[in-house]
Design a protein around this motif. Structure first.
Motif, PDB file in Angstrom:
ATOM      1  N   ILE A 167       0.837  -1.202   0.000  1.00 17.91           N
ATOM      2  CA  ILE A 167       0.000   0.000   0.000  1.00 17.91           C
ATOM      3  C   ILE A 167       0.869   1.248   0.000  1.00 17.91           C
ATOM      4  O   ILE A 167       0.624   2.192  -0.761  1.00 17.91           O
ATOM      5  N   ASN A 168       1.908   1.253   0.838  1.00 14.39           N
ATOM      6  CA  ASN A 168       2.807   2.401   0.886  1.00 14.39           C
ATOM      7  C   ASN A 168       3.530   2.595  -0.445  1.00 14.39           C
ATOM      8  O   ASN A 168       3.758   3.724  -0.875  1.00 14.39           O
ATOM      9  N   TYR A 169       3.903   1.510  -1.111  1.00 14.47           N
ATOM     10  CA  TYR A 169       4.561   1.600  -2.403  1.00 14.47           C
ATOM     11  C   TYR A 169       3.638   2.268  -3.428  1.00 14.47           C
ATOM     12  O   TYR A 169       4.052   3.168  -4.163  1.00 14.47           O
ATOM     13  N   ILE A 170       2.395   1.830  -3.458  1.00 15.04           N
ATOM     14  CA  ILE A 170       1.432   2.393  -4.411  1.00 15.04           C
ATOM     15  C   ILE A 170       1.210   3.874  -4.124  1.00 15.04           C
ATOM     16  O   ILE A 170       1.269   4.709  -5.036  1.00 15.04           O
ATOM     17  N   LYS A 171       0.972   4.215  -2.870  1.00 15.26           N
ATOM     18  CA  LYS A 171       0.773   5.619  -2.501  1.00 15.26           C
ATOM     19  C   LYS A 171       1.999   6.443  -2.836  1.00 15.26           C
ATOM     20  O   LYS A 171       1.885   7.540  -3.392  1.00 15.26           O
ATOM     21  N   GLY A 172       3.159   5.929  -2.502  1.00 17.05           N
ATOM     22  CA  GLY A 172       4.400   6.644  -2.764  1.00 17.05           C
ATOM     23  C   GLY A 172       4.605   6.889  -4.244  1.00 17.05           C
ATOM     24  O   GLY A 172       5.008   7.973  -4.662  1.00 17.05           O
ATOM     25  N   HIS A 173       4.324   5.874  -5.044  1.00 11.82           N
ATOM     26  CA  HIS A 173       4.469   6.009  -6.491  1.00 11.82           C
ATOM     27  C   HIS A 173       3.535   7.096  -7.025  1.00 11.82           C
ATOM     28  O   HIS A 173       3.948   7.942  -7.828  1.00 11.82           O
ATOM     29  N   LEU A 174       2.277   7.087  -6.572  1.00 15.06           N
ATOM     30  CA  LEU A 174       1.311   8.083  -7.025  1.00 15.06           C
ATOM     31  C   LEU A 174       1.687   9.482  -6.544  1.00 15.06           C
ATOM     32  O   LEU A 174       1.551  10.457  -7.296  1.00 15.06           O
ATOM     33  N   LEU A 175       2.159   9.589  -5.314  1.00 17.48           N
ATOM     34  CA  LEU A 175       2.582  10.892  -4.784  1.00 17.48           C
ATOM     35  C   LEU A 175       3.784  11.428  -5.560  1.00 17.48           C
ATOM     36  O   LEU A 175       3.825  12.616  -5.917  1.00 17.48           O
ATOM     37  N   LEU A 176       4.747  10.569  -5.829  1.00 12.27           N
ATOM     38  CA  LEU A 176       5.935  10.982  -6.568  1.00 12.27           C
ATOM     39  C   LEU A 176       5.563  11.434  -7.982  1.00 12.27           C
ATOM     40  O   LEU A 176       6.048  12.461  -8.469  1.00 12.27           O
ATOM     41  N   LYS A 177       4.678  10.698  -8.624  1.00 16.81           N
ATOM     42  CA  LYS A 177       4.233  11.064  -9.970  1.00 16.81           C
ATOM     43  C   LYS A 177       3.548  12.430  -9.952  1.00 16.81           C
ATOM     44  O   LYS A 177       3.784  13.260 -10.827  1.00 16.81           O
ATOM     45  N   HIS A 178       2.728  12.672  -8.934  1.00 16.15           N
ATOM     46  CA  HIS A 178       2.038  13.961  -8.822  1.00 16.15           C
ATOM     47  C   HIS A 178       3.052  15.093  -8.600  1.00 16.15           C
ATOM     48  O   HIS A 178       2.931  16.162  -9.212  1.00 16.15           O
ATOM     49  N   CYS A 179       4.047  14.853  -7.772  1.00 13.19           N
ATOM     50  CA  CYS A 179       5.103  15.853  -7.545  1.00 13.19           C
ATOM     51  C   CYS A 179       5.822  16.184  -8.853  1.00 13.19           C
ATOM     52  O   CYS A 179       6.072  17.358  -9.153  1.00 13.19           O
ATOM     53  N   GLU A 180       6.144  15.173  -9.614  1.00 10.52           N
ATOM     54  CA  GLU A 180       6.817  15.383 -10.900  1.00 10.52           C
ATOM     55  C   GLU A 180       5.948  16.202 -11.847  1.00 10.52           C
ATOM     56  O   GLU A 180       6.439  17.105 -12.540  1.00 10.52           O
ATOM     57  N   GLU A 181       4.644  15.927 -11.862  1.00 11.99           N
ATOM     58  CA  GLU A 181       3.736  16.684 -12.720  1.00 11.99           C
ATOM     59  C   GLU A 181       3.650  18.140 -12.277  1.00 11.99           C
ATOM     60  O   GLU A 181       3.634  19.049 -13.114  1.00 11.99           O
ATOM     61  N   LEU A 182       3.596  18.371 -10.963  1.00 13.39           N
ATOM     62  CA  LEU A 182       3.554  19.735 -10.454  1.00 13.39           C
ATOM     63  C   LEU A 182       4.831  20.495 -10.810  1.00 13.39           C
ATOM     64  O   LEU A 182       4.777  21.666 -11.195  1.00 13.39           O
ATOM     65  N   LEU A 183       5.972  19.839 -10.697  1.00  9.57           N
ATOM     66  CA  LEU A 183       7.240  20.474 -11.040  1.00  9.57           C
ATOM     67  C   LEU A 183       7.327  20.776 -12.541  1.00  9.57           C
ATOM     68  O   LEU A 183       7.825  21.841 -12.937  1.00  9.57           O
ATOM     69  N   GLN A 184       6.853  19.864 -13.368  1.00  4.42           N
ATOM     70  CA  GLN A 184       6.863  20.094 -14.819  1.00  4.42           C
ATOM     71  C   GLN A 184       5.971  21.284 -15.177  1.00  4.42           C
ATOM     72  O   GLN A 184       6.336  22.112 -16.023  1.00  4.42           O
ATOM     73  N   PHE A 185       4.822  21.381 -14.528  1.00  3.00           N
ATOM     74  CA  PHE A 185       3.915  22.497 -14.775  1.00  3.00           C
ATOM     75  C   PHE A 185       4.569  23.812 -14.375  1.00  3.00           C
ATOM     76  O   PHE A 185       4.514  24.800 -15.114  1.00  3.00           O
ATOM     77  N   CYS A 186       5.215  23.827 -13.233  1.00  6.63           N
ATOM     78  CA  CYS A 186       5.908  25.019 -12.752  1.00  6.63           C
ATOM     79  C   CYS A 186       7.037  25.402 -13.709  1.00  6.63           C
ATOM     80  O   CYS A 186       7.209  26.584 -14.047  1.00  6.63           O
ATOM     81  N   GLU A 187       7.794  24.422 -14.145  1.00  3.34           N
ATOM     82  CA  GLU A 187       8.887  24.672 -15.085  1.00  3.34           C
ATOM     83  C   GLU A 187       8.360  25.258 -16.383  1.00  3.34           C
ATOM     84  O   GLU A 187       8.931  26.199 -16.946  1.00  3.34           O
ATOM     85  N   GLN A 188       7.248  24.728 -16.856  1.00  2.00           N
ATOM     86  CA  GLN A 188       6.643  25.228 -18.088  1.00  2.00           C
ATOM     87  C   GLN A 188       6.213  26.684 -17.912  1.00  2.00           C
ATOM     88  O   GLN A 188       6.432  27.513 -18.801  1.00  2.00           O
ATOM     89  N   GLU A 189       5.611  27.006 -16.781  1.00  4.52           N
ATOM     90  CA  GLU A 189       5.204  28.381 -16.527  1.00  4.52           C
ATOM     91  C   GLU A 189       6.404  29.317 -16.475  1.00  4.52           C
ATOM     92  O   GLU A 189       6.352  30.436 -16.985  1.00  4.52           O
TER      93      GLU A 189
END
Length: 96
Positions: free
Chosen positions: A62-84
């Motif tokens: 469960i922690n692996y799945i949550k961690g993977h999803l959280l990390l993916k969301h962080c990466e998406e947020l950073l990519q959006f910020c970089e694009q801006e």
């Protein structure tokens, strides 16, 4: 109450044998509402949980799945910020 505490008390608790797709989709929606800082805090909480020697295999999964999803969301947020940042026109920064 932290996201992890809310999740563990809610209907999102994943079955012991496997995390079904419906629960993962709900978890994704909840994670997508979190800020970058909230995601990092959750990842730190997961890291502490996984370091516990008495953690069950189910909780590790469960922690692996949550961690993977959280990390993916962080990466998406950073990519959006970089694009801006890349879209900022240098002419707008001239305050002369």
């Amino acid at each position: 109450m932290t996201f992890a505490e809310e999740e563990s008390r809610s209907h999102l608790s994943m079955p012991k044998q496997s995390a079904n797709k419906e629960n993962i989709e709900i978890l994704k929606k909840d994670i997508n509402k979190l800020s970058y800082e909230e995601c990092i805090a959750e990842l730190e909480s997961i890291l502490l949980n996984v370091q516990d020697e008495n953690i069950s295999l189910d909780k590790i999964q469960i922690n692996y799945i949550k961690g993977h999803l959280l990390l993916k969301h962080c990466e998406e947020l950073l990519q959006f910020c970089e694009q801006e940042i890349n879209e900022i026109n240098p002419e707008f920064l001239n305050i002369d």
